[in-house]
Each structure stands twice: as C-alpha cells, then as structure tokens.
Enzyme design. Structure first.
Site, short mmCIF file in Angstrom:
data_model
loop_
_atom_site.label_atom_id
_atom_site.label_comp_id
_atom_site.label_asym_id
_atom_site.label_seq_id
_atom_site.Cartn_x
_atom_site.Cartn_y
_atom_site.Cartn_z
N LYS A 198 46.27 53.45 37.24
CA LYS A 198 46.82 52.75 36.08
C LYS A 198 45.77 51.80 35.51
CE LYS A 198 49.06 48.97 35.36
NZ LYS A 198 48.43 48.58 34.09
N GLY A 250 42.14 42.90 40.34
CA GLY A 250 42.81 42.07 39.34
C GLY A 250 42.90 40.65 39.83
N SER A 251 43.90 39.94 39.34
CA SER A 251 44.00 38.51 39.66
C SER A 251 44.52 38.28 41.08
CB SER A 251 44.94 37.84 38.66
OG SER A 251 46.22 38.43 38.76
N THR A 252 44.17 37.14 41.62
CA THR A 252 44.63 36.77 42.96
C THR A 252 46.15 36.66 42.99
OG1 THR A 252 42.54 35.71 43.50
CG2 THR A 252 44.46 34.96 44.73
N GLU A 253 46.72 36.18 41.88
CA GLU A 253 48.18 36.03 41.79
C GLU A 253 48.88 37.37 41.99
OE1 GLU A 253 48.90 34.67 37.87
OE2 GLU A 253 51.08 34.57 38.14
N GLY A 255 47.48 40.10 43.17
CA GLY A 255 47.06 40.61 44.49
C GLY A 255 47.99 40.14 45.59
N GLU A 272 40.62 43.58 45.44
CA GLU A 272 39.43 42.94 44.86
C GLU A 272 39.95 41.93 43.85
OE1 GLU A 272 36.33 43.63 45.67
OE2 GLU A 272 36.43 45.58 46.64
N GLU A 403 39.62 29.74 38.06
CA GLU A 403 38.89 30.79 37.36
C GLU A 403 39.25 30.74 35.87
OE1 GLU A 403 40.08 34.86 38.16
OE2 GLU A 403 37.97 35.42 38.34
P1 NAD Z 1 45.96 41.06 36.39
O1 NAD Z 1 46.12 40.85 37.84
O2 NAD Z 1 46.86 40.37 35.46
O3 NAD Z 1 46.08 42.62 36.05
C1 NAD Z 1 45.34 43.59 36.73
C2 NAD Z 1 46.09 44.90 36.68
O4 NAD Z 1 47.29 44.77 37.43
C3 NAD Z 1 46.51 45.35 35.29
O5 NAD Z 1 46.37 46.74 35.22
C4 NAD Z 1 47.98 44.95 35.24
O6 NAD Z 1 48.75 45.72 34.36
C5 NAD Z 1 48.41 45.19 36.66
N1 NAD Z 1 49.56 44.43 37.12
C6 NAD Z 1 50.07 43.27 36.63
N2 NAD Z 1 51.13 42.87 37.37
C7 NAD Z 1 51.29 43.79 38.34
C8 NAD Z 1 52.21 43.92 39.43
N3 NAD Z 1 53.16 43.03 39.66
N4 NAD Z 1 52.07 44.99 40.26
C9 NAD Z 1 51.09 45.90 40.05
N5 NAD Z 1 50.20 45.82 39.05
C10 NAD Z 1 50.30 44.77 38.20
O7 NAD Z 1 44.44 40.73 36.12
P2 NAD Z 1 43.65 40.85 34.76
O8 NAD Z 1 43.96 39.66 33.94
O9 NAD Z 1 43.83 42.20 34.17
O10 NAD Z 1 42.15 40.80 35.29
C11 NAD Z 1 41.48 39.64 35.52
C12 NAD Z 1 41.41 39.34 36.99
O11 NAD Z 1 40.82 40.42 37.70
C13 NAD Z 1 40.53 38.16 37.26
O12 NAD Z 1 41.16 37.29 38.17
C14 NAD Z 1 39.28 38.77 37.89
O13 NAD Z 1 38.57 37.90 38.70
C15 NAD Z 1 39.83 39.94 38.60
N6 NAD Z 1 38.79 40.95 38.85
C16 NAD Z 1 38.32 41.12 40.13
C17 NAD Z 1 37.31 42.03 40.39
C18 NAD Z 1 36.78 42.22 41.79
O14 NAD Z 1 36.10 43.21 42.05
N7 NAD Z 1 37.06 41.31 42.71
C19 NAD Z 1 36.79 42.81 39.37
C20 NAD Z 1 37.29 42.62 38.07
C21 NAD Z 1 38.30 41.69 37.83
#
Ligand code: NAD
Length: 491
Positions: A198, A250-253, A255, A272, A403
């Site tokens: 996704k 994605g975000s730590t929240e 995650g 990640e 962040e």
């Molecule tokens: P996000 O966590 O809001 O979204 C990431 C993905 O998760 C999106 O596809 C979103 O639709 C999906 N998502 C949202 N809620 C979900 C849930 N409850 N269950 C499953 N999937 C869900 O993050 P973002 O704003 O898209 O990205 C930014 C974040 O990603 C930053 O915190 C950044 O540091 C992190 N990031 C980390 C790495 C790494 O390798 N560590 C790389 C890139 C980005």
C-alpha cells in the site's frame, strides 16, 4: 523562484534561464483501479480519492480507495501466487524477473522521475539522480541474491537453506514513494515471498506505474499486488489474518499502533520509523565540505527524510563561522518549480504536512529560538516552506526533540566530544547521525558511542542497496538493504 539572499551581493548573483523538464513523457490516466492478480480492477466499494500535484494543487488522477474486501482479494491473489508459482520457482528463475524489472525501470527512468516529481513535489534533479537510480539498483542488487540465499549466512547446516515467509503486507510513506517500494518489494520477492503493497495516499502514482512495469516484465499474476488508500486500507492490510509478514515505513505513532496489532500473532514485523538525527561538526572539520553536508542533510527532499540531519551540533569555537557560511550557502538555494532542472528545494508534499511544519516552527520561535530564512519568493499556488534555520536552540525546545519532517534546521552547540555524544543521544529516536572531523580515531570513537543505526562520516544521506539501514529505540527495528535486508523475509 530564486532566493535573493541579502548576504550575497546582487552583482555576484547568477540569473538562471528556466530549464523545465517536459511532462509529455508521462501518461497519467484520469482514474486508477487497484492492481490485483496481475490486472487493474475496480475497487469493491466504489470509493476513490484525488491525488494532486503539491506544487500547483492541480488534480492529477482519481485513485481507488481500497476497502477491506479489496485488501482481502489482493491477499488471496498473493497467497495463490505464493503457493502455486513463486515459492516453487528456483532462485535462479526468480532472479531473472527481478533483473528484468530493474532493467525496465532504467529504460523508463525518465517517465518514473517526472511522475515522482509531479506527484510528490520533489525536485526533478533528485528524482532523476537519486530516487529512480537507487530504486533500480535495489532490484539489481536483490536479483543477485535470489539464487544465493543459502550463502547469505542466514542458515545452519541443520536448518537447510532459508525459506520464504509467505505473503508480505507492506505499507510505505510518501517521502520516497518509488524508493521505499523498491526497499520493500525487491528483498521480499528475491526470498520467494509474494506481496501486497500500500503506497501513501498522497503519492500513489509511481507504485501504479510500477504495477505496469510488473505486467511488462511478465511477472506471474499475484506476485505483486498494489492496493491504494489511506490509513484504513493500511490497517486492513496489517490486520489481515493471511498476511505472514508486515513491513512498515512511516511515523513512530503509526508504527506503535501496528506493533500492537501484530503482537500475539504469528506475523513477523519490521518497522522503519521516524528520526531526529544529529549532524555533528567538530572544529577540525573541513568547513565548506561540512556546510555542503549540512545543506544536503536537511534540505535534500525538502527535509522530508527520516534520517535528515535536523539537529546541527556544532563545536562552539567554530559555530559563528559555520553559521555564517551556512546562511550564505542557503541564500543560493533555488526554491520553486520541481520540474525545473535547476531547482534545489521543491514543494512540501501536502497541505497537512505544511501545517505541521508551520506549527512546529512557530513553537520554536515562541520558545525563544532565533529563526532565519533567506529572502525567498515562494510560488502563489501549492505548498511551500522556505529553508529555515533556528539558532540558540536548547535541548528543552520542541524543535530539538520532535521530528519536523521539513526544511527546518535546529542548531545547538557543544564544547567537548563527550558533550556532543550526550546531546546527540538525548533523543527518543536513533536512526542516523553524521560526524565531521579530520581525525579518523574520533570518527571511530564517535561511531561507537552514537546510538544510531547509520553513522555517516564526512558525508550525509548516502544510500546504497548493499548497506543495511534501520533504527535504534523509537526509530524502529529490523534492517532494510544489504544482506541484512534478507533476514526480514526468510524463516
Ligand atoms: P504515516 O505513518 O502517517 O503513514 C505511513 C503509511 O502508513 C501511509 O501509507 C499511511 O496511509 C499508512 N497508515 C496510516 N495509518 C495507518 C494505520 N493505522 N495502519 C496501517 N497503515 C497506516 O507517515 P507519513 O507521514 O506518511 O511518513 C512520514 C514518516 O515516515 C516520518 O515519521 C518519517 O520519519 C518516516 N519514515 C521513516 C523511514 C525509515 O526508513 N525509517 C523512511 C521514510 C519515512
């Protein structure tokens, strides 16, 4: 738009002619279904959302909002392809498909780069020179592993060669849409797993073009499935009973929510997550090189980088000089049309992200830090934020702890290496760090002390498929890239 820095004498300024990349190389459809079992099909719920160009707010396409029923269809297709075809195929045969995909990505690199730039807002120079070539390199690299898994050091004489896990559910963010897709799909396929991926809701288009590339490569149907949608779709994928492995960036929240969902199930998971990297400059560092590294560390990809060097720790004795040169360099950054080949800093990916950056920057100012941006004319439409630096920042400031995920740098100072380490490690995150110094012994000492998954020395934001990447603490667990990246996809 050209920034007209007051520190640069106007008579020394170059005027650039516009150098726009042509959009005609991409063919964006008005609407997209989900990619299931090798075909684009309409979503079950009939719902859709719009993806826009963040530099202009122009609507690019209507994209299917996949429902749990769509996710279920995709997981079933992945399961069938796993059981009937992909897990039975020899590594040698699987590698041929991965090589083919890598070569098609190279052949279609201009199309992928332009589409990425339009959908994400990143400068074409970066999409062209970083995102797309490194994404293709990941497929080449893992194609090379597919028939050599038994030599990867992941098995013992008793356990036999490593076995795939099954169906991987993968969820990725919007900052490097195609590159994150490659980090996820290439190792999973090389190890014999099938996937349902996704992409993020604001940047689905290169993943959908990748689906076409899978068709062009004659990849067996169901090996790669792409479901588009927002958090609800991601939640349905992660929670699906027939998913064997969850890979999330994605975000730590989010995650943490995912870790809770899979806890107590048989699913394997790698996360990640976010970061707040320290970029540490010592008094013996080559200053101009360090300034380039600071700029690359925080303004590359508008600072939408999990490992961005968002906290500059500079040794007190050189702080003034480093800051002067940094501001002069920032005054030459060109902010504006992402499709212009001379652009350094593009658009912020979404209105929502722009609001977050604005809010935290205002908090920085309210908490007493000094805010500075070069004079900078921003486009009237779209989402824009000027390159910004905060000085006089302390550990207590929110802009030093949270962040921001935008082009905003917080500057702190230190006196001794021990103080630098203490400040750098004083973060819930631990994804990356940078060290700038002339002394090799200090680099090695610092690398041992810093609690970060990646430590760059006299460089920053260097990515290579052969090198593992991942976090400590709240930056997540598991590694992607390199031989280590295979571990998350085998039994
Ligand atoms: P996000 O966590 O809001 O979204 C990431 C993905 O998760 C999106 O596809 C979103 O639709 C999906 N998502 C949202 N809620 C979900 C849930 N409850 N269950 C499953 N999937 C869900 O993050 P973002 O704003 O898209 O990205 C930014 C974040 O990603 C930053 O915190 C950044 O540091 C992190 N990031 C980390 C790495 C790494 O390798 N560590 C790389 C890139 C980005």
């Amino acid at each position: 738009m050209v920034s007209t820095g007051s520190t640069t004498p106007s008579e020394n300024r170059f005027e650039y002619a516009p150098a726009p990349e042509s959009r005609s190389v991409v063919d964006i459809r008005s609407s997209y279904g989900v990619f299931v079992d090798g075909e684009f099909v309409d979503g079950v719920g009939g719902r859709s959302f719009k993806t826009i160009n963040p530099a202009t707010e122009e609507v690019l396409a209507e994209v299917t909002e996949a429902t749990p029923a769509d996710v279920d269809r995709a997981v079933q297709a992945a399961r069938r392809a796993y059981a009937r075809v992909w897990s039975r195929m020899s590594g040698r045969e699987r590698s041929k498909y991965l090589f083919r995909i890598a070569r098609i990505m190279q052949e279609r690199s201009r199309e992928l780069a332009v589409l990425e730039s339009i959908d994400n807002g990143k400068p074409i120079r970066e999409a062209r020179d970083v995102d797309v070539p490194i994404a293709a390199a990941h497929f080449f690299y893992y194609a090379g592993w597919a028939d050599k898994l038994e030599y990867a050091g992941l098995s013992t004489a008793q356990s036999g060669p490593p076995q795939p896990l099954g169906v991987a559910g993968q969820v990725i963010p919007w900052n490097f849409p195609l590159l994150m897709l490659a980090w996820k799909i290439a190792p999973a396929l090389a190890c014999g797993n099938t996937v349902v991926l996704k992409p993020a809701e604001t940047t689905p288009l290169t993943a959908l073009l990748f689906a076409e590339i899978c068709q062009q490569a004659d990849l067996p149907p169901g090996v790669v499935n792409i479901v588009t949608g927002a958090g609800e779709t991601g939640r349905a994928l992660v929670a699906h009973d027939d998913v064997d492995k969850v890979a999330f960036t994605g975000s730590t929240e989010v995650g943490k929510l995912i870790a809770k969902t899979v806890a107590g199930t048989r699913k394997r998971v790698t996360l990640e997550l976010g970061g707040k990297a320290a970029n540490i400059v010592f008094d013996d560092a080559p200053v101009d090189q360090a300034v380039e590294g600071i700029v690359n560390g925080i303004f590359f990809n508008q600072g939408h980088v999990c490992c961005a060097g968002s906290r500059l720790l500079v040794q007190e004795s050189v702080a003034e000089d480093v800051l002067d040169r940094l501001k002069r360099r920032m005054s030459t950054l060109r902010v504006g049309d992402p499709l212009d080949k001379n652009t350094d800093v593009g658009a912020i990916n979404s209105a929502e992200q722009l609001a977050k950056i604005k809010e935290l920057s205002d908090v920085g100012e309210a908490e007493g830090a000094g805010r500075w941006s070069p004079p900078c004319e921003l486009p009237a439409h779209g989402f824009w934020f000027p390159p910004t630096v905060f000085t006089g920042v302390t550990q207590a400031h929110r802009i030093a702890r949270e962040e921001i995920f935008g082009p905003v740098l917080s500057v702190l100072t230190f006196r001794t290496p021990a103080e630098a380490v203490e400040k750098a490690n004083n973060s819930p995150y631990g994804l990356s760090a940078g060290v700038w110094t002339d002394k090799g012994s200090r680099i090695l000492w610092m690398a041992n002390q810093l609690r970060a998954g990646v430590v760059w020395a006299n460089t920053f934001n260097k990515f290579d498929p052969t090198s593992p990447f991942g976090g400590y603490k709240e930056s997540g667990y598991g590694r992607e890239g390199g031989r280590h990246g295979l571990e998350g996809y085998v039994r």
